[in-house]
Scaffold this motif. Structure first.
Motif, PDB file in Angstrom:
ATOM      1  N   TRP A 237       1.045  -1.225   0.065  1.00 34.28           N
ATOM      2  CA  TRP A 237       0.162   0.016   0.002  1.00 34.28           C
ATOM      3  C   TRP A 237       0.824   0.988  -0.114  1.00 34.28           C
ATOM      4  O   TRP A 237       0.407   2.227  -0.581  1.00 34.28           O
ATOM      5  N   ASP A 240       3.217   1.389  -3.470  1.00 32.74           N
ATOM      6  CA  ASP A 240       1.359   1.252  -4.528  1.00 32.74           C
ATOM      7  C   ASP A 240       0.824   2.116  -4.807  1.00 32.74           C
ATOM      8  O   ASP A 240      -0.129   2.370  -6.407  1.00 32.74           O
ATOM      9  N   ARG A 241       0.690   2.783  -3.624  1.00 31.56           N
ATOM     10  CA  ARG A 241      -1.426   3.171  -3.730  1.00 31.56           C
ATOM     11  C   ARG A 241      -1.051   4.147  -5.242  1.00 31.56           C
ATOM     12  O   ARG A 241      -2.086   4.797  -5.142  1.00 31.56           O
ATOM     13  N   HIS A 244      -1.736   4.820  -8.752  1.00 35.45           N
ATOM     14  CA  HIS A 244      -3.347   4.384  -9.910  1.00 35.45           C
ATOM     15  C   HIS A 244      -3.104   5.392 -10.197  1.00 35.45           C
ATOM     16  O   HIS A 244      -3.215   7.263 -10.086  1.00 35.45           O
ATOM     17  N   GLY A 250      -6.214   3.269  -6.191  1.00 32.36           N
ATOM     18  CA  GLY A 250      -5.411   2.803  -5.763  1.00 32.36           C
ATOM     19  C   GLY A 250      -5.319   2.543  -4.791  1.00 32.36           C
ATOM     20  O   GLY A 250      -4.081   1.426  -4.144  1.00 32.36           O
ATOM     21  N   SER A 254      -4.403  -1.246  -4.379  1.00 30.95           N
ATOM     22  CA  SER A 254      -2.764  -1.645  -3.650  1.00 30.95           C
ATOM     23  C   SER A 254      -3.464  -2.638  -2.334  1.00 30.95           C
ATOM     24  O   SER A 254      -2.676  -3.145  -2.180  1.00 30.95           O
ATOM     25  N   LEU A 280      -0.236  -3.405  -9.633  1.00 35.16           N
ATOM     26  CA  LEU A 280      -0.258  -3.297  -8.126  1.00 35.16           C
ATOM     27  C   LEU A 280      -0.341  -4.685  -7.020  1.00 35.16           C
ATOM     28  O   LEU A 280      -0.623  -4.996  -7.633  1.00 35.16           O
TER      29      LEU A 280
END
Length: 331
Positions: A237, A240-241, A244, A250, A254, A280
């Protein structure tokens, strides 16, 4: 504090919990759904106000969201001295705007089709969850689309309405659902709504900023319900959040990828356009088993969210009561 005042303080919280229970037991109303009725009214309003400009789109959003909010304010004021009626209204509104049971049911139906290799049935079912073109999707891509939709809609259809109900009561419930419905109607990218839908899309983004992040955190906490590791979900999280293109999706996707140990993202084909999104998570592509697990995570997140929403409503009621008690003590 008198019994009537105590009842007034707990009315919104009790209504939120009751509405959540109704949704969990019965799901969406099958006939005469108020959200569907609002959608028809909004479509009629669009026909009157439409112009390919942001100004027209802003007027449309203001009217279409403002009317439900005003109705919520009026009903709240009208029931402030009748806690039982207020709680009943909150319960009915909460039940109407939630979609948790329906979301989980659709995920389980999709998992069943995938498990039995009924790909044509699965492709035909996907439009119940998202707007992708399913015609060329294989089993892992159908599973991915479902997991991503469950993750995002856990925020849109469960956490966000509950949170806004806790923060702002009946106006919050009705206003959020109106804004979210408008986003689904006119907030997507198309030649017709490129400018007209901007205000609706931005309003939905703003209203989901906090709920999406709360959904991500709650999803991390729910990882053990599917034998996931919260530490791994937190790592994915945090990493990668923000990858998006949506400022909110995201956050949810994620966290779900980390909780399930799968990789989401990639090439999405919609009707008439294609988007390629960053990956993700680090695991394999999802399967039907991950779809079932995503539904379980969504249910756990919903339970946590209703507790937070009810607690928020109680605190709001106590905050309103404090000045009244202070003035009473000075008399």
């Amino acid at each position: 504090m008198g019994r009537a005042r105590r009842a007034a303080i707990v009315a919104d919280a009790a209504g939120i919990v009751a509405g959540y229970v109704l949704d969990s037991v019965f799901g969406d109303p099958r006939r005469f759904h108020p959200v569907a009725g609002f959608g028809r009214a909004a479509a009629a309003l669009e026909q009157r106000l439409y112009a390919p400009t942001r100004r027209a789109g802003t007027a449309f959003a203001v009217v279409a969201v403002g009317v439900p909010v005003a109705a919520g304010v009026g009903l709240s004021l009208g029931t402030r001295r009748c806690p039982s009626a207020r709680a009943a209204l909150m319960a009915a509104a909460t039940w109407t705007v939630l979609g948790g049971r329906t979301l989980r049911r659709e995920a389980r139906v999709m998992a069943g089709h995938l498990e039995r290799a009924e790909l044509d049935d699965a492709r035909g079912r996907l439009n119940h969850l998202c707007g992708r073109d399913p015609s060329a999707l294989d089993e892992p891509e159908l599973a991915r689309a479902t997991v991503e939709s469950v993750a995002e809609n856990t925020s849109d259809a469960v956490v966000a309405p509950l949170l806004w109900g806790g923060v702002a009561g009946l106006p919050g419930l009705l206003g959020y659902r109106a804004a979210n419905t408008l986003d689904a109607m006119v907030g997507h990218r198309s030649s017709r709504y490129a400018r007209f839908g901007t205000a609706s899309a931005r309003l939905d983004d703003v209203l989901n900023l906090l709920p999406a992040r709360l959904t991500g955190v709650l999803t991390i906490g729910a990882a053990p319900f599917v034998r996931g590791r919260p530490g791994e979900a937190l790592r994915v999280w945090r990493r990668d959040r923000l990858d998006h293109p949506s400022p909110n999706a995201g956050q949810c996707e994620s966290a779900m990828a980390g909780a399930l140990g799968v990789r989401l993202g990639g090439r999405n084909v919609y009707f008439g356009r294609t988007e390629t999104r960053p990956f993700l998570g680090d695991g394999p592509r999802p399967s039907e088993d991950h779809v079932r697990k995503a539904a379980r995570v969504s249910g756990a997140v919903g339970l946590a969210a209703v507790a937070i929403a009810a607690g928020t409503a109680l605190l709001r009621g106590l905050a309103k009561e404090a000045p009244l008690r202070a003035r009473g003590g000075r008399r």
